[in-house]
Design an enzyme around this catalytic site. Structure first.
Site, PDB file in Angstrom:
ATOM      1  N   GLY A  93      41.798  -4.810 -14.234  1.00  0.00           N
ATOM      2  CA  GLY A  93      42.686  -5.924 -14.585  1.00  0.00           C
ATOM      3  C   GLY A  93      43.727  -5.484 -15.602  1.00  0.00           C
ATOM      4  O   GLY A  93      44.901  -5.880 -15.526  1.00  0.00           O
ATOM      5  N   SER A 166      44.456 -14.157 -24.400  1.00  0.00           N
ATOM      6  CA  SER A 166      44.345 -13.000 -23.504  1.00  0.00           C
ATOM      7  C   SER A 166      45.222 -11.859 -23.993  1.00  0.00           C
ATOM      8  O   SER A 166      46.442 -11.978 -24.067  1.00  0.00           O
ATOM      9  CB  SER A 166      44.758 -13.391 -22.083  1.00  0.00           C
ATOM     10  OG  SER A 166      45.017 -12.218 -21.329  1.00  0.00           O
ATOM     11  N   ASP A 314      33.879  -9.449 -23.832  1.00  0.00           N
ATOM     12  CA  ASP A 314      33.247  -8.551 -22.854  1.00  0.00           C
ATOM     13  C   ASP A 314      31.776  -8.263 -23.188  1.00  0.00           C
ATOM     14  O   ASP A 314      31.054  -7.688 -22.376  1.00  0.00           O
ATOM     15  CB  ASP A 314      34.032  -7.227 -22.764  1.00  0.00           C
ATOM     16  CG  ASP A 314      35.460  -7.456 -22.264  1.00  0.00           C
ATOM     17  OD1 ASP A 314      35.685  -8.474 -21.587  1.00  0.00           O
ATOM     18  OD2 ASP A 314      36.335  -6.620 -22.562  1.00  0.00           O
ATOM     19  N   ARG A 345      31.407 -14.128 -14.635  1.00  0.00           N
ATOM     20  CA  ARG A 345      30.319 -13.599 -15.472  1.00  0.00           C
ATOM     21  C   ARG A 345      29.385 -14.687 -15.988  1.00  0.00           C
ATOM     22  O   ARG A 345      28.275 -14.368 -16.436  1.00  0.00           O
ATOM     23  CB  ARG A 345      30.892 -12.760 -16.630  1.00  0.00           C
ATOM     24  CG  ARG A 345      31.404 -11.406 -16.171  1.00  0.00           C
ATOM     25  CD  ARG A 345      31.921 -10.538 -17.298  1.00  0.00           C
ATOM     26  NE  ARG A 345      32.358  -9.252 -16.767  1.00  0.00           N
ATOM     27  CZ  ARG A 345      33.179  -8.421 -17.394  1.00  0.00           C
ATOM     28  NH1 ARG A 345      33.661  -8.730 -18.599  1.00  0.00           N
ATOM     29  NH2 ARG A 345      33.522  -7.270 -16.831  1.00  0.00           N
TER      30      ARG A 345
END
Ligand code: SPQ
Length: 428
Positions: A93, A166, A314, A345
């Site tokens: 990504g 982000s 993450d 996730r």
């Protein structure tokens, strides 16, 4: 299918954590934009970062890889060649989104695509602000999904308030801003990882950062330099959790990048009562590092929410595993972004930990985990997602029976030596 049969080992020893994935990508991107020579040490030889190198080879940039040392000799962004082939970004990504920002302001026509997972990840979050700058990008569903075609053009700076936290969106805008007329401004309500801002400075650009607002003048040129990549805290996370939850363990992790925009997991481990020490190695470096020692710990449940989420996004899969071994109920909130990673996730973590006997439920923006629960063996799926695969492998260290893991090789996306490092710590 990989059989993970560890028979409840103790873990003892030292690991030098491999290079940070986010910083490795950026080192090559910045080195390719800058005219002249850039050298990188500690580069991550993960599949994602190799995809970034491959894209620049196709753009005519000379890049030599010698173990974890990389040398980039570039004619500068204006000297890149129009690629004859599609740029393939694999599972990454970061490569896909940051390259969109970089390529939008060139004079080149390029086409980018990735693997099946990339084909499902949303690109409009980057394409929309780039289009506000004048970028010409076409793709499936009006630019939401790869393959994407970019016709480079002249860009104009924007003042952009980020709708989601982000670093990829922020970085794509900043990289496009390098080529734009005027002052690019990006406003974040929650601060995401700031490697792009730090690296812009390392390559000689002037950048202002004040209370969540990043701004800089377009038209600045970058100068090649030397980049030292710290170890990836997102990779270290698997061993921080492994050390805390396996009996009789003590693991020393060297070279862990502890940039505060990434180090949320350290705060969570401290809050949960982990037996851990953090010794800063190099505070003044562009990216600070530390040696972290973790020992078997009695853990208390906690709530993980709000501004810390982008600083450990993450690490949430492996933190969920950690929470199955903590006393009480752990709540993870404000983490809806997990749904648009390599896989969903939230769904993947809940489904796989349930198969092991965990008491865990999904919520719209996170999960709730009741602990402590003994875990048992099962057949697990990584969903082709490196972070789910490594979470499953760490779980296998505390199950009595084996875990059979489908598609375990996906760990090579960010941590090719992961299983060797696990084996090196197991006391025979
Ligand atoms: O590169 P990719 O595939 O998006 O990798 C992931 C990961 O788990 O390794 C996310 F799936 O990390 C992202 C991270 O979640 C890397 C990144 C970066 O280097 O800028 C930023 C984060 O993503 P985002 O969407 O929050 O900007």
């Amino acid at each position: 299918m990989k059989s993970l049969e560890y028979n409840r080992p103790t873990l003892q020893g030292e690991i030098t954590v491999p290079g940070d994935k986010s910083i490795s990508h950026r080192s090559v991107m910045f080195g390719a934009i800058a005219k002249g020579t850039t050298t990188v040490e500690g580069f991550l030889l993960g599949e994602d970062c190799l995809s970034t190198i491959d894209c620049f080879h196709k753009l005519g940039v000379k890049i030599e890889v010698d173990n974890t040392n990389v040398k980039i000799e570039s004619p500068g962004i204006d000297g890149w060649e129009e690629p004859k082939e599609v740029l393939y970004t694999g599972n990454s990504g970061t490569t896909t989104r940051l390259m969109l920002g970089i390529l939008s302001g060139t004079k080149l026509h390029t086409i980018m695509t990735g693997d099946a997972s990339i084909g499902k990840r949303p690109m409009r979050r980057v394409v929309d602000p780039l289009r506000l700058m004048g970028a010409k990008i076409a793709g499936r569903e009006n630019g939401q999904f790869t393959p994407l075609a970019i016709q480079g053009t002249t860009l104009t700076a924007i003042d952009y308030r980020m709708p989601v936290a982000s670093a990829q969106v922020k970085s794509a805008i900043l990289l496009a801003g390098l080529r734009a007329n005027g002052t690019t401004i990006v406003r974040e309500s929650e601060v995401s990882r700031d490697h792009t801002e730090r690296m812009l400075r390392q390559f000689g650009a002037r950048v202002r950062v004040e209370e969540g607002v990043v701004s800089f003048e377009g038209g600045q040129s970058l100068t090649g330099t030397h980049v030292k990549v710290p170890g990836d805290i997102s990779s270290a996370a698997f061993f921080l959790v492994a050390g805390a939850i396996t009996n009789g363990s003590r693991i020393v992790l060297h070279n862990v990048g502890v940039n505060e925009t990434r180090a949320g997991i350290i705060e969570v481990l401290e809050k949960m009562g982990a037996n851990m020490t953090v010794e800063i190695e190099d505070e003044k470096a562009a990216e600070p590092t530390a040696t972290i020692t973790i020992e078997t710990s009695t853990l208390e449940a906690t709530t993980i929410e709000g501004e810390i989420i982008p600083r450990l996004i993450d690490e949430i899969p492996v933190l969920a595993l950690l929470a199955t071994q903590a006393n009480g109920t752990t709540v993870i909130k404000d983490a809806e972004e997990l749904k648009v990673k390599e896989t969903d996730r939230i769904a993947a973590v809940v489904a796989e930990l349930k198969k092991l006997g965990a008491t865990i439920e999904a919520t719209h923006d996170g999960m709730i985990i009741h602990g402590p629960t003994p875990l048992h063996g099962a057949k697990l799926n990584s969903y082709g997602d490196h972070r789910i695969g490594m979470m499953a492998a760490v779980a296998a260290l505390i199950t009595n029976e084996s875990i059979e893991l489908d598609d375990a090789q996906c760990v090579a996306v960010s941590y090719p030596t992961f299983f060797e490092h696990v084996d090196s710590l197991i006391q025979k």
